[in-house]
Design an enzyme around this catalytic site. Structure first.
Site, mmCIF file in Angstrom:
data_model
loop_
_atom_site.group_PDB
_atom_site.id
_atom_site.type_symbol
_atom_site.label_atom_id
_atom_site.label_comp_id
_atom_site.label_asym_id
_atom_site.label_seq_id
_atom_site.Cartn_x
_atom_site.Cartn_y
_atom_site.Cartn_z
ATOM 1 N N ASN A 35 0.833 -1.098 -0.106
ATOM 2 C CA ASN A 35 -0.024 0.108 0.014
ATOM 3 C C ASN A 35 0.848 1.256 0.156
ATOM 4 O O ASN A 35 0.479 2.199 0.722
ATOM 5 C CB ASN A 35 -0.834 0.016 1.103
ATOM 6 C CG ASN A 35 -2.119 0.984 1.176
ATOM 7 O OD1 ASN A 35 -2.343 1.385 0.268
ATOM 8 N ND2 ASN A 35 -2.482 1.359 2.377
ATOM 9 N N PHE A 81 5.450 -0.653 12.178
ATOM 10 C CA PHE A 81 4.068 0.099 11.434
ATOM 11 C C PHE A 81 3.284 -1.016 10.762
ATOM 12 O O PHE A 81 2.137 -1.098 10.213
ATOM 13 C CB PHE A 81 4.386 1.102 10.734
ATOM 14 C CG PHE A 81 4.927 2.306 11.527
ATOM 15 C CD1 PHE A 81 3.938 3.257 12.138
ATOM 16 C CD2 PHE A 81 6.290 2.637 11.417
ATOM 17 C CE1 PHE A 81 4.447 4.407 12.758
ATOM 18 C CE2 PHE A 81 6.755 3.789 12.150
ATOM 19 C CZ PHE A 81 5.833 4.644 12.771
ATOM 20 N N LYS A 85 -4.818 -1.658 7.178
ATOM 21 C CA LYS A 85 -5.455 -0.774 8.016
ATOM 22 C C LYS A 85 -6.951 -0.216 7.510
ATOM 23 O O LYS A 85 -7.545 0.858 8.322
ATOM 24 C CB LYS A 85 -4.375 0.464 8.294
ATOM 25 C CG LYS A 85 -4.112 1.209 6.915
ATOM 26 C CD LYS A 85 -3.604 2.633 7.187
ATOM 27 C CE LYS A 85 -3.465 3.367 6.149
ATOM 28 N NZ LYS A 85 -2.781 4.708 6.088
ATOM 29 N N SER A 125 -3.720 1.778 18.501
ATOM 30 C CA SER A 125 -4.802 2.823 17.993
ATOM 31 C C SER A 125 -5.834 3.102 19.088
ATOM 32 O O SER A 125 -5.964 2.290 19.973
ATOM 33 C CB SER A 125 -5.627 2.162 16.882
ATOM 34 O OG SER A 125 -6.781 2.932 16.440
ATOM 35 N N TYR A 150 -10.130 -5.388 11.996
ATOM 36 C CA TYR A 150 -8.755 -4.326 12.071
ATOM 37 C C TYR A 150 -8.520 -4.135 13.539
ATOM 38 O O TYR A 150 -7.378 -4.129 14.133
ATOM 39 C CB TYR A 150 -8.977 -3.122 11.045
ATOM 40 C CG TYR A 150 -8.126 -2.065 11.647
ATOM 41 C CD1 TYR A 150 -6.538 -2.180 11.292
ATOM 42 C CD2 TYR A 150 -8.709 -0.947 12.443
ATOM 43 C CE1 TYR A 150 -5.783 -0.948 11.545
ATOM 44 C CE2 TYR A 150 -7.579 -0.076 12.783
ATOM 45 C CZ TYR A 150 -6.403 -0.053 12.287
ATOM 46 O OH TYR A 150 -5.422 1.001 12.810
ATOM 47 N N LYS A 154 -5.389 -5.020 16.511
ATOM 48 C CA LYS A 154 -4.513 -4.068 17.453
ATOM 49 C C LYS A 154 -4.723 -4.448 18.820
ATOM 50 O O LYS A 154 -3.661 -4.593 19.893
ATOM 51 C CB LYS A 154 -5.059 -2.495 17.366
ATOM 52 C CG LYS A 154 -4.844 -1.991 15.964
ATOM 53 C CD LYS A 154 -3.424 -1.736 15.793
ATOM 54 C CE LYS A 154 -2.920 -1.376 14.294
ATOM 55 N NZ LYS A 154 -1.433 -1.341 13.843
ATOM 56 N N LEU A 200 -11.259 11.043 6.267
ATOM 57 C CA LEU A 200 -11.969 12.250 6.036
ATOM 58 C C LEU A 200 -10.984 13.222 5.262
ATOM 59 O O LEU A 200 -11.510 13.680 4.169
ATOM 60 C CB LEU A 200 -12.577 12.809 7.350
ATOM 61 C CG LEU A 200 -12.897 14.104 7.392
ATOM 62 C CD1 LEU A 200 -14.403 14.382 6.369
ATOM 63 C CD2 LEU A 200 -13.115 14.904 8.651
ATOM 64 N N ARG A 295 -22.320 6.324 9.114
ATOM 65 C CA ARG A 295 -21.405 5.137 8.649
ATOM 66 C C ARG A 295 -21.450 3.990 9.695
ATOM 67 O O ARG A 295 -21.275 4.547 10.956
ATOM 68 C CB ARG A 295 -19.861 5.637 8.307
ATOM 69 C CG ARG A 295 -19.141 4.588 7.851
ATOM 70 C CD ARG A 295 -17.810 5.256 7.358
ATOM 71 N NE ARG A 295 -16.995 5.489 8.611
ATOM 72 C CZ ARG A 295 -15.689 6.006 8.299
ATOM 73 N NH1 ARG A 295 -15.211 6.302 6.910
ATOM 74 N NH2 ARG A 295 -15.043 6.461 9.352
ATOM 75 N N GLY A 297 -20.481 1.631 12.538
ATOM 76 C CA GLY A 297 -19.305 1.406 12.892
ATOM 77 C C GLY A 297 -18.693 2.573 13.638
ATOM 78 O O GLY A 297 -17.632 2.806 14.812
HETATM 79 N N1 UFG Z 1 -16.060 11.064 7.628
HETATM 80 C C1 UFG Z 1 -17.074 11.375 6.759
HETATM 81 N N2 UFG Z 1 -17.000 11.246 5.469
HETATM 82 C C2 UFG Z 1 -16.127 10.540 4.805
HETATM 83 C C3 UFG Z 1 -14.979 9.955 5.730
HETATM 84 C C4 UFG Z 1 -15.169 10.263 7.124
HETATM 85 O O1 UFG Z 1 -17.986 12.169 7.100
HETATM 86 O O2 UFG Z 1 -15.940 10.604 3.593
HETATM 87 C C5 UFG Z 1 -16.335 11.072 9.075
HETATM 88 C C6 UFG Z 1 -16.280 9.892 9.710
HETATM 89 O O3 UFG Z 1 -17.707 9.541 9.792
HETATM 90 C C7 UFG Z 1 -15.955 10.260 11.242
HETATM 91 C C8 UFG Z 1 -14.842 11.303 10.874
HETATM 92 O O4 UFG Z 1 -14.985 11.591 9.568
HETATM 93 O O5 UFG Z 1 -16.759 10.812 11.826
HETATM 94 C C9 UFG Z 1 -13.400 10.360 10.902
HETATM 95 O O6 UFG Z 1 -13.288 9.541 9.904
HETATM 96 P P1 UFG Z 1 -12.049 8.779 9.560
HETATM 97 O O7 UFG Z 1 -12.477 7.460 8.553
HETATM 98 O O8 UFG Z 1 -11.165 9.659 8.841
HETATM 99 O O9 UFG Z 1 -11.379 8.108 10.839
HETATM 100 P P2 UFG Z 1 -11.958 7.053 11.921
HETATM 101 O O10 UFG Z 1 -12.111 7.915 13.183
HETATM 102 O O11 UFG Z 1 -13.184 6.674 11.403
HETATM 103 O O12 UFG Z 1 -10.744 6.115 12.105
HETATM 104 C C10 UFG Z 1 -9.581 6.308 12.185
HETATM 105 C C11 UFG Z 1 -8.531 5.267 11.442
HETATM 106 C C12 UFG Z 1 -8.537 3.966 11.973
HETATM 107 C C13 UFG Z 1 -8.590 3.791 13.477
HETATM 108 C C14 UFG Z 1 -9.761 4.795 14.001
HETATM 109 C C15 UFG Z 1 -9.629 4.685 15.501
HETATM 110 O O13 UFG Z 1 -8.805 5.361 10.233
HETATM 111 O O14 UFG Z 1 -7.442 3.297 11.419
HETATM 112 O O15 UFG Z 1 -9.449 6.204 13.655
HETATM 113 O O16 UFG Z 1 -10.633 5.258 16.011
HETATM 114 F F1 UFG Z 1 -8.914 2.446 13.663
#
Ligand code: UFG
Length: 337
Positions: A35, A81, A85, A125, A150, A154, A200, A295, A297
Site C-alpha cells: 500500500n 508499523f 489498516k 490505535s 482491524y 490491534k 476524512l 456510517r 461502526g
Molecule cells: N467521515 C465522513 N466522510 C468521509 C470519511 C469520514 O463524514 O468520507 C467522518 C467519519 O464519519 C468520522 C470522521 O469523519 O466521523 C473521521 O473518519 P475517518 O475515517 O477519517 O477516521 P476514523 O475515526 O473512522 O478512523 C480512524 C482510522 C482508523 C482507526 C480509527 C480509530 O482511520 O484506522 O481512527 O478510532 F482505527
C-alpha cells in the site's frame, strides 16, 4: 544506533523515518509495498539528505524475516508499523487482516528474541477504547470489544506483546494513535490512499482537487454541538516525533515498566464540520459536501487525554488544525502535479 522501521514507506512510517534520521538514527526500512511506493525512499532521502536502507519483503514470511534479522543482528530496536489498516475491508476479509497484522508481529518478536534485540515500538490505535465512557480518554480507560477485525488485531497485538514481555527481556511501548492527518511541510511525503479514500482528510483534499465530486458527511444527528462526530486529529509530524521519544526512552533506560502504553493525541476534539471549515479557511476552497446517513461502526466522539504522554515521554503535539489541513492540501497538490 540502527532502527528497523517496518512499513517505513507508508504514511506514518515515512514521516517517522524522517524524524529518526533527523535525530541521528540510522534506519533500515522493510516494506512489502502492498500500500505504498518505493519512490518514498527517494523522497525521504531528499528531505533528510540521508538514504535509508530499504528491503522489500513480506514480514509474514518467516524464512525471509529470519534471514533479514541474521543480516541485521546489530539493530538497536524495531518500530513496527507494517499492517493493513482499512476498517471496512477488514470486515470483508478478516483472515487477510489477522494473518498479515498478527503473523508479522509474531515473526518479529521471535527474531528479536533470537538476536537479543530488546526495544519494540508498536503502532496501536485509539480504536481499542471504542466509545469511551469518559472523555478525554486516558490510557487506563477499559478496552472495549473491537468493532472490526482491524481493531481486534490491534487489541490482540497488545496482548501478544504483554505476554511476550513477561517471559523475555523485551521492552515495548505501544503508541495509541488518535486520528493522524496532514503531511510533511516539504510536500514530498504524505498520505497516499489506495483508490477511493475511507478517511476524512484525503476525501476532503481529493474533493478540493476535483478528483471526487462530493464529500459525504456521515451523519449530523449525533449528540455533539453540531451533530457531527468528534475526533482528536493530530498532525502526522507530531505523531512521528513521538516515536523518536519512545525509542530514546527505551535506549536511555527510562521505562517504568517493561511494557508501556501512551496516547498520541492533541487533547482537542473537532467535529467533521469543523474540519471542513478549517480546510475552507486555510485554502479558500469551498468543499462540496452533503449530509448523509451515519456510517456503520462510527463512534460518536473521542479525544485523548495526552497528559501522561506529555509528562512521561516529554512530548507534546504542537501543530494546529489549520497547519494540519494546510499541509494535507499542499501534499495533495504536490503529488497530483
Ligand atoms: N467521515 C465522513 N466522510 C468521509 C470519511 C469520514 O463524514 O468520507 C467522518 C467519519 O464519519 C468520522 C470522521 O469523519 O466521523 C473521521 O473518519 P475517518 O475515517 O477519517 O477516521 P476514523 O475515526 O473512522 O478512523 C480512524 C482510522 C482508523 C482507526 C480509527 C480509530 O482511520 O484506522 O481512527 O478510532 F482505527
Amino acid at each position: 544506533m540502527k532502527i528497523l522501521v517496518t512499513g517505513g514507506t507508508g504514511y506514518i512510517g515515512s514521516h517517522t523515518v524522517v524524524e529518526l534520521q533527523n535525530a541521528g538514527f540510522d534506519v533500515v526500512i522493510v516494506d512489502a509495498l502492498f500500500n505504498s511506493q518505493k519512490e518514498v525512499v527517494d523522497h525521504i532521502a531528499a528531505i533528510t539528505g540521508k538514504v535509508p536502507e530499504f528491503e522489500a519483503f513480506d514480514l509474514t514470511d518467516n524464512k525471509k524475516t529470519a534471514d533479514f534479522f541474521k543480516r541485521h543482528s546489530d539493530l538497536t530496536g524495531v518500530i513496527h508499523f507494517a499492517a493493513h489498516k482499512a476498517v471496512g475491508e477488514s470486515v470483508q476479509h478478516p483472515i487477510k487482516y489477522y494473518r498479515n497484522n498478527l503473523v508479522s508481529l509474531m515473526n518479529i518478536l521471535e527474531e528479536m528474541n533470537t538476536h537479543g534485540i530488546q526495544h519494540l515500538v508498536f503502532s496501536s490505535s485509539c480504536t481499542v477504547y471504542g466509545q469511551a465512557d469518559r472523555l478525554p480518554v486516558s490510557e487506563s480507560a477499559p478496552i472495549k470489544k473491537a468493532e472490526s477485525p482491524y481493531g481486534n488485531t490491534k487489541q490482540i497485538a497488545e496482548e501478544i506483546i504483554t505476554d511476550t514481555v513477561h517471559v523475555s527481556k523485551l521492552n515495548a511501548i505501544a503508541l495509541r494513535y488518535f486520528n493522524p492527518i496532514g503531511a510533511h511541510e516539504s510536500g514530498l511525503i504524505g498520505e497516499l490512499p489506495n483508490g477511493v479514500p475511507d478517511n476524512l482528510l484525503p476525501y476532503i483534499t481529493q474533493t478540493a482537487y476535483g478528483i471526487r465530486e462530493q464529500l459525504k458527511v456521515f451523519g449530523d444527528d449525533y449528540n455533539t454541538p453540531d451533530g457531527t462526530p468528534i475526533r482528536d486529529y493530530i498532525h502526522v509530524v507530531d505523531l512521528a516525533k513521538a516515536h523518536v521519544k519512545a525509542i530514546q526512552r527505551m535506549v536511555q533506560g527510562q521505562m517504568k515498566q517493561a511494557f508501556e502504553v501512551f496516547n498520541l493525541g492533541t487533547g482537542n476534539g473537532y467535529s467533521v464540520l469543523e474540519v471542513i471549515k478549517a480546510f475552507e479557511k486555510a485554502t479558500g476552497i469551498k468543499i462540496n459536501y452533503k449530509i448523509v446517513g451515519r456510517r456503520e461502526g462510527d463512534i460518536e466522539q473521542i479525544w485523548a487525554d495526552p497528559s501522561y504522554s506529555n509528562r512521561e515521554l516529554g512530548w507534546k503535539a504542537e501543530r494546529s488544525l489549520d497547519e494540519m489541513v494546510a499541509s494535507a492540501w499542499k501534499w495533495e497538490q504536490h503529488y497530483r502535479q
